[in-house]
Scaffold this motif. Sequence first.
Motif, short mmCIF file in Angstrom:
data_model
loop_
_atom_site.label_atom_id
_atom_site.label_comp_id
_atom_site.label_asym_id
_atom_site.label_seq_id
_atom_site.Cartn_x
_atom_site.Cartn_y
_atom_site.Cartn_z
N GLU A 312 33.17 39.27 11.28
CA GLU A 312 32.02 38.64 10.61
C GLU A 312 31.29 37.63 11.48
OE1 GLU A 312 33.40 36.56 7.18
OE2 GLU A 312 34.79 35.28 8.31
N ASN A 313 31.93 37.15 12.52
CA ASN A 313 31.33 36.13 13.37
C ASN A 313 30.72 36.68 14.66
OD1 ASN A 313 32.07 33.87 11.68
ND2 ASN A 313 34.17 34.16 12.38
N VAL A 314 30.59 37.99 14.75
CA VAL A 314 30.02 38.59 15.96
C VAL A 314 28.88 39.53 15.58
CG1 VAL A 314 32.21 38.45 17.20
CG2 VAL A 314 31.62 40.56 16.00
N PRO A 315 27.88 39.66 16.45
CA PRO A 315 26.81 40.62 16.17
C PRO A 315 27.34 42.04 16.25
CG PRO A 315 26.58 39.72 18.38
CD PRO A 315 27.67 38.94 17.71
N TRP A 322 20.79 47.17 18.21
CA TRP A 322 21.81 46.19 18.57
C TRP A 322 21.44 44.85 17.95
CZ3 TRP A 322 21.03 47.36 24.45
CH2 TRP A 322 21.54 48.63 24.74
N GLU A 323 22.38 44.22 17.29
CA GLU A 323 22.15 42.86 16.79
C GLU A 323 22.32 41.88 17.94
OE1 GLU A 323 23.41 43.14 12.11
OE2 GLU A 323 24.91 42.43 13.54
N TYR A 324 21.47 40.85 17.96
CA TYR A 324 21.51 39.86 19.03
C TYR A 324 21.71 38.47 18.44
CZ TYR A 324 20.30 37.13 23.17
OH TYR A 324 20.33 36.25 24.23
N ASP A 325 22.69 37.75 18.96
CA ASP A 325 23.03 36.43 18.45
C ASP A 325 22.17 35.38 19.14
OD1 ASP A 325 24.59 34.70 16.84
OD2 ASP A 325 25.79 34.15 18.59
N GLY A 326 20.90 35.32 18.76
CA GLY A 326 19.97 34.34 19.31
C GLY A 326 19.81 33.16 18.37
N LYS A 327 18.76 32.39 18.59
CA LYS A 327 18.50 31.25 17.70
C LYS A 327 18.31 31.74 16.28
CE LYS A 327 15.97 26.90 17.66
NZ LYS A 327 14.95 26.08 18.35
N PHE A 328 17.65 32.92 16.16
CA PHE A 328 17.55 33.64 14.90
C PHE A 328 18.07 35.05 15.17
CE2 PHE A 328 14.23 30.45 14.97
CZ PHE A 328 14.37 29.84 13.73
N VAL A 375 13.31 34.09 22.82
CA VAL A 375 13.92 34.16 21.49
C VAL A 375 14.91 33.03 21.25
CG1 VAL A 375 13.62 36.65 21.40
CG2 VAL A 375 15.80 35.72 22.19
N GLY A 376 15.37 32.38 22.33
CA GLY A 376 16.26 31.24 22.17
C GLY A 376 17.70 31.62 21.91
N GLU A 377 18.55 30.63 22.06
CA GLU A 377 19.98 30.81 21.85
C GLU A 377 20.45 29.91 20.72
OE1 GLU A 377 22.44 32.93 23.76
OE2 GLU A 377 20.44 33.80 23.68
N LYS A 378 21.32 30.43 19.88
CA LYS A 378 21.88 29.64 18.79
C LYS A 378 22.77 28.55 19.38
CE LYS A 378 23.39 31.94 15.29
NZ LYS A 378 24.27 32.83 14.50
N GLU A 379 22.65 27.35 18.85
CA GLU A 379 23.48 26.25 19.33
C GLU A 379 24.94 26.51 18.97
OE1 GLU A 379 22.17 22.45 18.06
OE2 GLU A 379 20.16 22.65 18.92
N ILE A 380 25.81 26.22 19.90
CA ILE A 380 27.24 26.43 19.67
C ILE A 380 27.79 25.24 18.90
CG2 ILE A 380 29.48 26.70 20.79
CD1 ILE A 380 28.03 28.04 23.12
N ASP A 381 28.34 25.53 17.73
CA ASP A 381 28.91 24.46 16.89
C ASP A 381 30.16 23.88 17.55
OD1 ASP A 381 26.96 24.93 14.97
OD2 ASP A 381 28.20 26.44 13.96
N ILE A 457 23.63 39.19 29.30
CA ILE A 457 22.90 38.72 28.12
C ILE A 457 23.01 39.69 26.93
CG2 ILE A 457 20.60 38.18 27.21
CD1 ILE A 457 19.97 36.88 29.91
N PRO A 458 22.88 41.02 27.14
CA PRO A 458 23.01 41.93 25.98
C PRO A 458 24.38 41.85 25.31
CG PRO A 458 22.03 43.06 27.86
CD PRO A 458 22.53 41.75 28.37
N THR A 459 25.40 41.42 26.06
CA THR A 459 26.74 41.27 25.49
C THR A 459 27.12 39.80 25.51
OG1 THR A 459 27.69 41.76 27.68
CG2 THR A 459 27.47 43.59 26.14
N ASN A 460 26.25 38.98 24.93
CA ASN A 460 26.46 37.52 25.01
C ASN A 460 27.54 37.02 24.06
OD1 ASN A 460 24.98 37.85 22.63
ND2 ASN A 460 23.82 35.97 22.89
N VAL A 461 28.09 37.92 23.24
CA VAL A 461 29.23 37.57 22.38
C VAL A 461 30.31 38.63 22.54
CG1 VAL A 461 30.03 37.17 20.03
CG2 VAL A 461 27.75 36.41 20.70
#
Length: 624
Positions: A312-315, A322-328, A375-381, A457-461
């Motif tokens: 559930e925590n990965v694209p 392909w789902e991308y874990d960006g800012k959005f 597209v930006g990157e989601k901030e890492i909690d 980058i395409p496999t950033n997670v």
Amino acid sequence: MNKKISIILIIALSLFFTETIYANELTTPSGISISDVERFVDDYAHEYIGETTAGASIVILKDNKVVLSKGYGYGDIENQIKINPNTAVFEWGSVSKLFVWVSVMQLVEQGKIDLDEDINRYLPKGFLTKLTYDDPITMLDLMNHTAGFEENIFDTGYANEYRVKSLEEGLKIAEPNQVYRPGKVVAYSNYSTSLAAYIVQLITEQDFNEYVDEHIFQKLGILDSTSYLSLGRNEQITKNKVNGYELIEEGDFKLSTPYYMSMYPSGEINGTAPDLAKFAMALMPQSENENVLFEDENTLVTMLSQSYAINENVPGIAHGFWEYDGKFKGLTHGGNTVSFSSNFHIVPEENFAVIILTNQASESDITYGLTKELVGEKEIDEVKLADLPNSQITEGTYLTTRRMKSGFLNLYYYLLPLTVKSLNANEIEVSLVGMKANYVQTYPNVYKMTKGSTMFIPTNVLYFSIEDGEVKQISTSISDYLPLDKNIFWLTISAVLFIYCLVYFIASPFVLIVISILNRRRKKPSIKIRKWVYLLNIVGTAFIVNIILLVIRMLSNSDRGYFEVFPQIVANYVLTILSVVFIIFILVNWKKATLMKLQRAIYLLSIVTIVILIFLLITWQFYS
């Protein structure tokens, strides 16, 4: 007094409206002002165009409007012809697959395809002949690349158009083995996508390229692109196609080869960036309650929703996207041919899209690097390290699931493994083909890229599936990785033994010639066994030459039909038979010959060396 009050009111109102406009100013998902986006892209592209990238056509969309459409670099470096973004035609590569998935969803909407149905229901009886598992393959498996097919390089693409077959024949010729159980492993597959397109073709009784033209291209007003480029047709598109290049070294480009496919739905679309932008616009929220591609807007919602994820925590994958874990949350797909690279990225909740087409093979600095900036990157909690497993458990060597497991090319993938190294309790370094990236753990066994080569980058997670304290699988939205299935010690021994055989049989002809000359000068009588030993060594040298030529041919151009290398596979069989015959004759004459100890040792060494070489060739499947 009234005049002063009026001036103050005007100034106040001006400041109010200025602040309001500024607050509502449109931005990219990463926060770059749309009014400043052209300057940003210009500055970014300037760093790479002409250095690591031949040329590019870039289109950016915001709120259903084109906010940037611009060409960079040259479509013809030799003649210094710049790229015109409105007319320049590129190979879209695997971005073409998205048109297959839209076609499938159109038929799902019409009730003609059930995503959970066994695809054999739609195919001719006995069409697939290399299935290993009884588990059914569904259309969702094809969309998610979880059908279990191995990679097959042969007969996927050709440098010459005359070798192209029909879609049906191409699927039959290039059918891969099923090496994974359906639904268990993501192994990116051109074959799966083309098989889905063939099902569309069977159901609609219309050639797939004609279906795409009528039900997608015409509806979107795509006029300067084609799903199946063929010389003699589409003259204007062919005329506008830019040259494709390979990067030799920084600033030095080599003209590459054309690319034609029998399984064309997986990567054959040739077209312009503005045409691809029309497709992107149709996949995002519309200004009016009308969807061009589907009758029911819920079909689009379904298509862009997640269809597969390992955690559930990965694209994961959204029906082929392909789902991308960006800012959005982004939905994306890249494309590569032997001469072109592309990236298609939409962010529906921001009504934003970026389309990048380049005439540069294996390009990632702009296709992925620029996209990431936009597209930006989601901030890492912040995470509590005490709640996370130590990263040392991830260390190891892994092979991509997108690989050939059958035939001699299986060896290639062992030469290019993915390696994971622990940097500290919560951070790892990932290496592939000399490129590296750092990842930090954000959830248990989930790692997010923090810095490194743009190719990652395409496999950033990454998600590490752990069982009994060992990594069983690394999951990404594109393709998974599995632990190395051969012992490192054995791989090292194999390499050492092959190098020994290589040196031995390259040197042996020269040594035998010298020995023969010396024997003649000394007038030593010829013996039968010597002749057979000489012939055996010649066969060994022929083995080495045949293998080296095979490797050189594949490295120079991997887009080949299997029939092109088949004669060299046959040659291995012939040389093996000759080896056995000559060894038999040597052994028959062994006792009859009067040999010195040194001669016996040399002759025995020749036998042992060729047996080792044949053993290695069998082990690494050079006979198939």
